[in-house]
Scaffold this motif. Sequence first.
Motif, PDB file in Angstrom:
ATOM      1  N   LEU A 114       0.801  -1.219   0.000  1.00 14.52           N
ATOM      2  CA  LEU A 114       0.000   0.000   0.000  1.00 14.52           C
ATOM      3  C   LEU A 114       0.839   1.276   0.000  1.00 14.52           C
ATOM      4  CD1 LEU A 114      -2.685  -1.071   2.624  1.00 14.52           C
ATOM      5  CD2 LEU A 114      -2.776  -1.308   0.136  1.00 14.52           C
ATOM      6  N   GLY A 115       2.071   1.211   0.492  1.00 14.11           N
ATOM      7  CA  GLY A 115       2.869   2.423   0.550  1.00 14.11           C
ATOM      8  C   GLY A 115       4.308   2.135   0.899  1.00 14.11           C
ATOM      9  N   VAL A 116       5.191   3.069   0.521  1.00 18.17           N
ATOM     10  CA  VAL A 116       6.626   2.933   0.778  1.00 18.17           C
ATOM     11  C   VAL A 116       7.160   4.273   1.283  1.00 18.17           C
ATOM     12  CG1 VAL A 116       8.876   2.315  -0.179  1.00 18.17           C
ATOM     13  CG2 VAL A 116       6.810   1.243  -1.112  1.00 18.17           C
ATOM     14  N   LEU A 117       7.898   4.230   2.395  1.00 14.73           N
ATOM     15  CA  LEU A 117       8.577   5.398   2.953  1.00 14.73           C
ATOM     16  C   LEU A 117      10.050   5.316   2.577  1.00 14.73           C
ATOM     17  CD1 LEU A 117       8.094   7.862   5.023  1.00 14.73           C
ATOM     18  CD2 LEU A 117       9.240   6.356   6.674  1.00 14.73           C
ATOM     19  N   GLN A 118      10.572   6.370   1.940  1.00 14.67           N
ATOM     20  CA  GLN A 118      11.967   6.407   1.511  1.00 14.67           C
ATOM     21  C   GLN A 118      12.588   7.738   1.901  1.00 14.67           C
ATOM     22  OE1 GLN A 118      10.761   5.298  -2.637  1.00 14.67           O
ATOM     23  NE2 GLN A 118      12.568   3.998  -2.566  1.00 14.67           N
ATOM     24  N   PRO A 119      13.926   7.816   1.946  1.00 14.07           N
ATOM     25  CA  PRO A 119      14.567   9.105   2.187  1.00 14.07           C
ATOM     26  C   PRO A 119      14.157  10.118   1.122  1.00 14.07           C
ATOM     27  CG  PRO A 119      16.157   7.320   2.419  1.00 14.07           C
ATOM     28  CD  PRO A 119      14.907   6.712   1.853  1.00 14.07           C
ATOM     29  N   PHE A 120      13.922  11.346   1.559  1.00 13.31           N
ATOM     30  CA  PHE A 120      13.566  12.434   0.643  1.00 13.31           C
ATOM     31  C   PHE A 120      14.844  13.100   0.159  1.00 13.31           C
ATOM     32  CE2 PHE A 120      12.312  16.969  -0.027  1.00 13.31           C
ATOM     33  CZ  PHE A 120      11.452  16.755  -1.091  1.00 13.31           C
ATOM     34  N   LEU A 121      14.988  13.211  -1.147  1.00 14.86           N
ATOM     35  CA  LEU A 121      16.190  13.809  -1.732  1.00 14.86           C
ATOM     36  C   LEU A 121      16.003  15.323  -1.787  1.00 14.86           C
ATOM     37  CD1 LEU A 121      16.815  11.213  -4.594  1.00 14.86           C
ATOM     38  CD2 LEU A 121      17.750  11.238  -2.274  1.00 14.86           C
ATOM     39  N   GLN A 122      16.369  15.984  -0.717  1.00 16.19           N
ATOM     40  CA  GLN A 122      16.122  17.418  -0.592  1.00 16.19           C
ATOM     41  C   GLN A 122      16.905  18.203  -1.645  1.00 16.19           C
ATOM     42  OE1 GLN A 122      16.982  18.975   3.278  1.00 16.19           O
ATOM     43  NE2 GLN A 122      15.964  20.923   2.896  1.00 16.19           N
ATOM     44  N   GLY A 123      16.221  19.113  -2.288  1.00 18.54           N
ATOM     45  CA  GLY A 123      16.861  19.954  -3.295  1.00 18.54           C
ATOM     46  C   GLY A 123      17.032  19.288  -4.637  1.00 18.54           C
ATOM     47  N   ALA A 124      16.551  18.056  -4.784  1.00 16.87           N
ATOM     48  CA  ALA A 124      16.719  17.351  -6.058  1.00 16.87           C
ATOM     49  C   ALA A 124      15.816  17.938  -7.134  1.00 16.87           C
ATOM     50  CB  ALA A 124      16.421  15.858  -5.883  1.00 16.87           C
ATOM     51  N   SER A 125      16.279  17.865  -8.373  1.00 16.16           N
ATOM     52  CA  SER A 125      15.510  18.360  -9.518  1.00 16.16           C
ATOM     53  C   SER A 125      14.960  17.186 -10.304  1.00 16.16           C
ATOM     54  CB  SER A 125      16.395  19.213 -10.438  1.00 16.16           C
ATOM     55  OG  SER A 125      16.890  20.343  -9.758  1.00 16.16           O
ATOM     56  N   ASP A 126      13.700  17.276 -10.670  1.00 14.27           N
ATOM     57  CA  ASP A 126      13.072  16.316 -11.569  1.00 14.27           C
ATOM     58  C   ASP A 126      13.771  16.413 -12.931  1.00 14.27           C
ATOM     59  OD1 ASP A 126      11.083  16.206 -13.929  1.00 14.27           O
ATOM     60  OD2 ASP A 126      10.051  15.057 -12.389  1.00 14.27           O
ATOM     61  N   GLY A 127      14.114  15.255 -13.508  1.00 21.52           N
ATOM     62  CA  GLY A 127      14.873  15.243 -14.756  1.00 21.52           C
ATOM     63  C   GLY A 127      14.175  15.960 -15.899  1.00 21.52           C
ATOM     64  N   TRP A 128      12.862  15.821 -15.961  1.00 18.88           N
ATOM     65  CA  TRP A 128      12.101  16.484 -17.023  1.00 18.88           C
ATOM     66  C   TRP A 128      12.167  18.002 -16.853  1.00 18.88           C
ATOM     67  CZ3 TRP A 128       9.912  15.693 -21.603  1.00 18.88           C
ATOM     68  CH2 TRP A 128       8.911  16.557 -22.051  1.00 18.88           C
ATOM     69  N   GLU A 129      11.915  18.472 -15.626  1.00 22.87           N
ATOM     70  CA  GLU A 129      11.947  19.917 -15.387  1.00 22.87           C
ATOM     71  C   GLU A 129      13.355  20.479 -15.593  1.00 22.87           C
ATOM     72  OE1 GLU A 129      10.450  20.256 -11.450  1.00 22.87           O
ATOM     73  OE2 GLU A 129       8.369  19.836 -12.021  1.00 22.87           O
ATOM     74  N   LEU A 130      14.361  19.719 -15.193  1.00 23.11           N
ATOM     75  CA  LEU A 130      15.745  20.165 -15.367  1.00 23.11           C
ATOM     76  C   LEU A 130      16.083  20.297 -16.851  1.00 23.11           C
ATOM     77  CD1 LEU A 130      18.456  20.836 -13.998  1.00 23.11           C
ATOM     78  CD2 LEU A 130      19.008  18.397 -14.110  1.00 23.11           C
ATOM     79  N   ALA A 131      15.666  19.302 -17.646  1.00 22.09           N
ATOM     80  CA  ALA A 131      15.936  19.347 -19.089  1.00 22.09           C
ATOM     81  C   ALA A 131      15.257  20.553 -19.729  1.00 22.09           C
ATOM     82  CB  ALA A 131      15.460  18.053 -19.744  1.00 22.09           C
ATOM     83  N   LEU A 132      14.015  20.817 -19.345  1.00 22.07           N
ATOM     84  CA  LEU A 132      13.301  21.957 -19.934  1.00 22.07           C
ATOM     85  C   LEU A 132      13.936  23.282 -19.523  1.00 22.07           C
ATOM     86  CD1 LEU A 132       9.523  20.967 -19.742  1.00 22.07           C
ATOM     87  CD2 LEU A 132      11.195  20.548 -21.547  1.00 22.07           C
ATOM     88  N   ARG A 133      14.447  23.368 -18.289  1.00 19.22           N
ATOM     89  CA  ARG A 133      15.118  24.592 -17.860  1.00 19.22           C
ATOM     90  C   ARG A 133      16.380  24.842 -18.687  1.00 19.22           C
ATOM     91  NH1 ARG A 133      14.041  23.133 -12.347  1.00 19.22           N
ATOM     92  NH2 ARG A 133      16.227  22.591 -11.993  1.00 19.22           N
ATOM     93  N   GLU A 134      17.138  23.770 -18.919  1.00 20.28           N
ATOM     94  CA  GLU A 134      18.362  23.920 -19.709  1.00 20.28           C
ATOM     95  C   GLU A 134      18.034  24.305 -21.153  1.00 20.28           C
ATOM     96  OE1 GLU A 134      21.553  23.731 -18.255  1.00 20.28           O
ATOM     97  OE2 GLU A 134      20.126  23.891 -16.604  1.00 20.28           O
TER      98      GLU A 134
END
Length: 472
Positions: free
Chosen positions: A223-243
Amino acid sequence: MSEAVTRTATTSPGLLASLAPLLREWLPRQRWFAGKGRPVTGFSLVAATELLPAGGTLGLYHLLVRAHQPSTLGAPAHPGDCYQLLIGAREALPPRLAPALIGHVAQGPLAGRTVYEALYDPRPADVLLEALRSQARIGGLRFERDRGQEIRSGLVPRVMTAEQSNSSVVYGDTFILKLLRRVVPGTNPDLELPLALAREGCARVPAPTAWLRAELSGEEYVLGVLQPFLQGASDGWELALRELAKGEDFVAEARALGRATAEVHTALARALPTVTVGHAQLRPLVDGMVERLDAAAQAVPALRPYAPGLYTAFAALADLAAEGRTWTAQRIHGDLHLGQCLRSPSGGTSHASSGGGAWSLIDFEGEPAKPLAERRMPQPAVRDIAGMLRSFDYAEHSASPPVPGWADACRAAYCTGYAEAGAPDPRTDPVLLRAYETDKAVYEVLYEARHRPDWLPVPLSAVRRLAAPDLS
């Protein structure tokens, strides 16, 4: 270290009947609801667990509810999708929770109360984290964790609003809890694969800290998974569009992402069984590709002129297999694209690259619309690679104006990085790569024609290239 907390949980009879009129209106409006376009005709209760008693200021219910809808024309009868709901109940909602409103209950055990999507409320979100921290067992729910990772209490929760097929809550920039919305019984790869990668020491995927399961009638639901949050990380799609918007290339990032992908594939091949794919095993794969092209060409007239050339991609692969060629299949991501990748800021990582940060892969659920057994089947790793190559193409065409050659440079850099990490360069098997890219582009044509006609030129441009390839 806290011990597991076990308690029974009861719910009042008539709970679902009292909620059904509200859910019938509210559920189809949710972005993660999979049955859009068809009315909800009824509900059946799979499981209900009271997490906070209704007699208090705040009641909290965990529900697994099956939504019944008429089958589409020609489709076999379907039992209905099962959805995970977290329902809060209050006398009245404070203004901050207005966006979470489901409705006011007129009858039954919650008559006179207001019910709402509880993930927007910090108190219910705290209840989930504390249950995971204490390894609680409540009714059929099993809150489990990696005892080697600490879960501090008091982390401030906030719901993420950008989710699509699932919902996520971030706790104090330390953890992220992903709750699966449409659930099926069985081993979900979104927990299975990150756990396997953690055992292999693969740091490219955040290791699960805790997880939520249900045991119902002898079947297991993740039903769910708890994982470490990658603080400050950029989504690859958004990063590509910014570049792209800045006129910058993405070559260094694409190369680093290729290396990250290869590291994950290599670790998965170590952790889980691989199989050899020969003529007999490849035949059903090729048949499926041909069937998908048949259906897409019938539905999308713009695809038909290219269909003869596209069929040759699948025929060439079948011919190689008939000549005795074999390939290795393994567990893969299953739905890899730029949006499934996060780049953390540089500093403090052993994976820092010339691109300025470290890439991680997330969301191993696979394509949610496909059956779980199919998502867990070993497949050639090039299927993931084809998905990423198509994603670069989409990014280029999303720029205004488009930047010619941007995607080609990214595709080449990604394949180079993949090979640099010790995996086979996908360009050395052009027939296999072309077949999987073609299959992906055909899927995109059908999807865009049905849902986003303005985007149809993007996969059609790939179709033109793939229908008349230069394999020299």
